[in-house]
Design a protein around this motif. Structure first.
Motif, PDB file in Angstrom:
ATOM      1  N   LYS A  98      40.763  56.520  35.849  1.00  0.00           N
ATOM      2  CA  LYS A  98      40.740  55.391  34.924  1.00  0.00           C
ATOM      3  C   LYS A  98      42.158  54.969  34.554  1.00  0.00           C
ATOM      4  O   LYS A  98      42.474  53.773  34.521  1.00  0.00           O
ATOM      5  CB  LYS A  98      39.947  55.787  33.685  1.00  0.00           C
ATOM      6  N   ARG A  99      43.023  55.935  34.304  1.00  0.00           N
ATOM      7  CA  ARG A  99      44.407  55.629  33.924  1.00  0.00           C
ATOM      8  C   ARG A  99      45.123  54.909  35.060  1.00  0.00           C
ATOM      9  O   ARG A  99      45.867  53.948  34.825  1.00  0.00           O
ATOM     10  CB  ARG A  99      45.142  56.907  33.554  1.00  0.00           C
ATOM     11  N   ARG A 100      44.911  55.366  36.295  1.00  0.00           N
ATOM     12  CA  ARG A 100      45.606  54.741  37.434  1.00  0.00           C
ATOM     13  C   ARG A 100      45.127  53.316  37.643  1.00  0.00           C
ATOM     14  O   ARG A 100      45.921  52.407  37.889  1.00  0.00           O
ATOM     15  CB  ARG A 100      45.375  55.565  38.695  1.00  0.00           C
ATOM     16  N   ILE A 101      43.819  53.098  37.527  1.00  0.00           N
ATOM     17  CA  ILE A 101      43.288  51.747  37.697  1.00  0.00           C
ATOM     18  C   ILE A 101      43.799  50.838  36.583  1.00  0.00           C
ATOM     19  O   ILE A 101      44.192  49.696  36.821  1.00  0.00           O
ATOM     20  CB  ILE A 101      41.749  51.784  37.700  1.00  0.00           C
ATOM     21  N   LYS A 102      43.828  51.363  35.377  1.00  0.00           N
ATOM     22  CA  LYS A 102      44.292  50.577  34.236  1.00  0.00           C
ATOM     23  C   LYS A 102      45.744  50.139  34.411  1.00  0.00           C
ATOM     24  O   LYS A 102      46.126  49.027  34.011  1.00  0.00           O
ATOM     25  CB  LYS A 102      44.155  51.420  32.964  1.00  0.00           C
ATOM     26  N   VAL A 127      43.796  36.935  39.981  1.00  0.00           N
ATOM     27  CA  VAL A 127      42.565  36.511  39.327  1.00  0.00           C
ATOM     28  C   VAL A 127      42.913  35.550  38.187  1.00  0.00           C
ATOM     29  O   VAL A 127      44.072  35.402  37.808  1.00  0.00           O
ATOM     30  CB  VAL A 127      41.775  37.714  38.753  1.00  0.00           C
ATOM     31  N   CYS A 128      41.899  34.898  37.658  1.00  0.00           N
ATOM     32  CA  CYS A 128      42.099  34.035  36.495  1.00  0.00           C
ATOM     33  C   CYS A 128      42.136  34.878  35.223  1.00  0.00           C
ATOM     34  O   CYS A 128      41.800  36.071  35.237  1.00  0.00           O
ATOM     35  CB  CYS A 128      40.990  32.990  36.417  1.00  0.00           C
ATOM     36  N   ARG A 129      42.507  34.261  34.127  1.00  0.00           N
ATOM     37  CA  ARG A 129      42.641  35.007  32.876  1.00  0.00           C
ATOM     38  C   ARG A 129      41.299  35.571  32.410  1.00  0.00           C
ATOM     39  O   ARG A 129      41.229  36.692  31.910  1.00  0.00           O
ATOM     40  CB  ARG A 129      43.229  34.106  31.783  1.00  0.00           C
ATOM     41  N   GLU A 130      40.220  34.767  32.573  1.00  0.00           N
ATOM     42  CA  GLU A 130      38.909  35.228  32.118  1.00  0.00           C
ATOM     43  C   GLU A 130      38.480  36.489  32.875  1.00  0.00           C
ATOM     44  O   GLU A 130      37.991  37.450  32.273  1.00  0.00           O
ATOM     45  CB  GLU A 130      37.867  34.133  32.295  1.00  0.00           C
ATOM     46  N   CYS A 131      38.679  36.486  34.189  1.00  0.00           N
ATOM     47  CA  CYS A 131      38.327  37.667  34.979  1.00  0.00           C
ATOM     48  C   CYS A 131      39.246  38.839  34.636  1.00  0.00           C
ATOM     49  O   CYS A 131      38.811  39.989  34.599  1.00  0.00           O
ATOM     50  CB  CYS A 131      38.403  37.354  36.468  1.00  0.00           C
ATOM     51  N   TYR A 141      47.752  36.407  37.151  1.00  0.00           N
ATOM     52  CA  TYR A 141      47.260  37.713  36.732  1.00  0.00           C
ATOM     53  C   TYR A 141      46.843  38.493  37.970  1.00  0.00           C
ATOM     54  O   TYR A 141      46.404  37.901  38.964  1.00  0.00           O
ATOM     55  CB  TYR A 141      46.052  37.573  35.791  1.00  0.00           C
ATOM     56  N   GLU A 142      46.968  39.801  37.899  1.00  0.00           N
ATOM     57  CA  GLU A 142      46.505  40.673  38.979  1.00  0.00           C
ATOM     58  C   GLU A 142      45.629  41.763  38.391  1.00  0.00           C
ATOM     59  O   GLU A 142      45.919  42.305  37.320  1.00  0.00           O
ATOM     60  CB  GLU A 142      47.689  41.301  39.725  1.00  0.00           C
ATOM     61  N   ALA A 143      44.543  42.055  39.112  1.00  0.00           N
ATOM     62  CA  ALA A 143      43.623  43.085  38.648  1.00  0.00           C
ATOM     63  C   ALA A 143      43.075  43.843  39.854  1.00  0.00           C
ATOM     64  O   ALA A 143      42.889  43.265  40.934  1.00  0.00           O
ATOM     65  CB  ALA A 143      42.471  42.449  37.867  1.00  0.00           C
ATOM     66  N   PRO A 144      42.805  45.135  39.711  1.00  0.00           N
ATOM     67  CA  PRO A 144      42.197  45.917  40.796  1.00  0.00           C
ATOM     68  C   PRO A 144      40.715  45.571  40.922  1.00  0.00           C
ATOM     69  O   PRO A 144      40.007  45.473  39.918  1.00  0.00           O
ATOM     70  CB  PRO A 144      42.396  47.368  40.340  1.00  0.00           C
ATOM     71  N   LYS A 149      38.115  45.026  30.370  1.00  0.00           N
ATOM     72  CA  LYS A 149      37.092  45.607  29.494  1.00  0.00           C
ATOM     73  C   LYS A 149      36.184  46.546  30.281  1.00  0.00           C
ATOM     74  O   LYS A 149      35.763  47.590  29.781  1.00  0.00           O
ATOM     75  CB  LYS A 149      36.275  44.500  28.834  1.00  0.00           C
ATOM     76  N   VAL A 150      35.866  46.158  31.535  1.00  0.00           N
ATOM     77  CA  VAL A 150      35.032  47.025  32.377  1.00  0.00           C
ATOM     78  C   VAL A 150      35.688  48.385  32.566  1.00  0.00           C
ATOM     79  O   VAL A 150      35.041  49.432  32.469  1.00  0.00           O
ATOM     80  CB  VAL A 150      34.769  46.354  33.744  1.00  0.00           C
ATOM     81  N   VAL A 151      36.999  48.373  32.818  1.00  0.00           N
ATOM     82  CA  VAL A 151      37.723  49.641  33.007  1.00  0.00           C
ATOM     83  C   VAL A 151      37.770  50.433  31.708  1.00  0.00           C
ATOM     84  O   VAL A 151      37.636  51.662  31.704  1.00  0.00           O
ATOM     85  CB  VAL A 151      39.141  49.375  33.545  1.00  0.00           C
TER      86      VAL A 151
END
Length: 274
Positions: free
Chosen positions: A141-145, A103-107, A89-92, A113-115
Motif C-alpha cells: 500500500k505504501r509503495r502504491i501510494k 489521469v484527470c483530477r477526478e480519477c 496527474y499520474e496514478a498507478p 481514496k481507493v488506495v
C-alpha cells in the motif's frame, strides 16, 4: 466451443469497459460521474473505453477549445478527452499492474481514496513478474501510494473565449434532454452538420456530440415549426422543416429520414408551447 467462449468473454469485457464513462450522469456539465458502488466497472481495474477525439472539440473538464497547439489527451482512468493542464496527474492503475499513467483530477482523487481504503498488500491477482522469489507481491500500500503525483506542465493556453453560463447548463450527451442528434443546418448557402440538444424549451447547438458546453442556444417559445412543401436545394420536402418567427429569417433544417424529421418537429412544437 472455444471460439464461442472466447467471443462471449470478449463481449463481456467490452460491456464492462463501457461502464467507464456514463454520458448522462453528470455532477456538472463537464465532469463524468462514475458510481463505484453501483456499476460493474471499478476505476483502475479495467482499461476504459476512450471517447473518440472527433466527438469532442473542447476539454471535458475546463471546457477550453482544442487547437493545433492546445492538444487532446485521454485520461487512462475514465477515458475522457481532456487538455494537458487537466491531465497533469499520474496514478498507478491496477489493470496496468500498477504502472503509473496520466489521469484527470477526478480519477486521481478517486484512485487515491481507493488506495487509502485497501489492505496493506494488493490483491493476489497481479502477474508473477510482479512477485518476489517467495511469491509475495512487490506492491505494498505504501509503495502504491508513493506513485501518485501531480505536476505542472507548460501546455500553452486555449484561445477560446469564455462561454456564457447559459451555454454551460447543458452538455451534448445529456440523457435528460427531450431530443438530441445530428441535424443539417442551412447556413451560408450550404448544409452544416451540427449536433443539437433540445431541453426545457431551448435548442442548443454543439460542435461535437460529447462536448461539455454548447456553442449557441435558442429559446423556441414564439417560433412556428412548419414542414417544407417543395423541394429545397434538390432535397425532398419530407426531409426538411423550418423554424419561423415574425421579423426574423427562417431557420431551415434537413434530416436523414422522414421519421427523424417528424420526431424533431413534434419535439420542437412542444417546446414552443408556454
Amino acid at each position: 466451443m472455444e471460439w464461442l467462449e472466447a467471443m462471449d468473454e470478449a463481449i463481456s469485457n467490452t460491456q464492462a469497459r463501457r461502464h467507464s464513462y456514463c454520458q448522462g450522469k453528470l455532477s456538472s456539465p463537464s465532469i463524468v460521474n462514475i458510481d463505484l458502488d453501483v456499476m460493474d466497472f471499478r476505476l483502475g481495474t479495467k482499461a476504459p473505453v476512450w471517447i473518440p477525439d472527433d466527438r469532442v472539440s473542447m476539454c471535458m473538464i475546463c471546457k477550453d477549445e482544442f487547437s493545433l497547439l492546445f492538444r487532446r489527451h485521454h485520461c487512462r482512468g475514465c477515458g475522457k478527452v481532456i487538455c494537458g493542464k487537466c491531465s497533469s496527474y499520474e496514478a498507478p492503475l491496477r489493470y496496468l499492474q500498477y504502472k503509473t499513467e496520466r489521469v484527470c483530477r477526478e480519477c486521481f482523487e478517486s484512485l487515491n481514496k481507493v488506495v487509502d481504503d485497501m489492505d496493506e498488500f494488493v490483491p493476489n491477482d497481479v502477474e508473477t513478474s510482479n512477485r518476489d522469489s517467495q511469491g509475495d507481491t512487490k506492491f505494498t500500500k505504501r509503495r502504491i501510494k508513493s506513485q501518485f503525483r501531480s505536476f505542472a506542465l507548460d501546455v500553452g493556453t486555449s484561445k477560446s473565449a469564455p462561454r456564457p453560463a447559459v451555454l454551460q447548463e447543458v452538455n451534448a450527451s445529456d440523457v435528460t434532454a427531450e431530443m438530441s442528434g445530428y441535424l443539417y443546418l442551412w447556413k451560408d448557402r450550404k448544409w452544416k452538420k451540427t449536433w443539437f440538444v433540445l431541453k426545457q424549451k431551448v435548442l442548443y447547438a454543439f460542435k461535437a456530440s460529447e462536448d461539455a458546453a454548447a456553442e449557441k442556444s435558442m429559446p423556441l417559445l414564439g417560433y412556428e415549426i412548419t414542414p417544407c412543401q417543395t423541394y429545397f436545394q434538390g432535397i425532398e420536402p419530407n426531409l426538411i422543416f423550418e423554424l419561423m418567427h415574425r421579423g426574423m429569417p427562417s431557420i431551415i433544417f434537413k434530416t436523414e429520414s422522414p421519421q427523424s424529421r417528424d420526431k424533431w418537429m413534434v419535439a420542437m412544437r412542444n417546446a414552443t408551447i408556454p
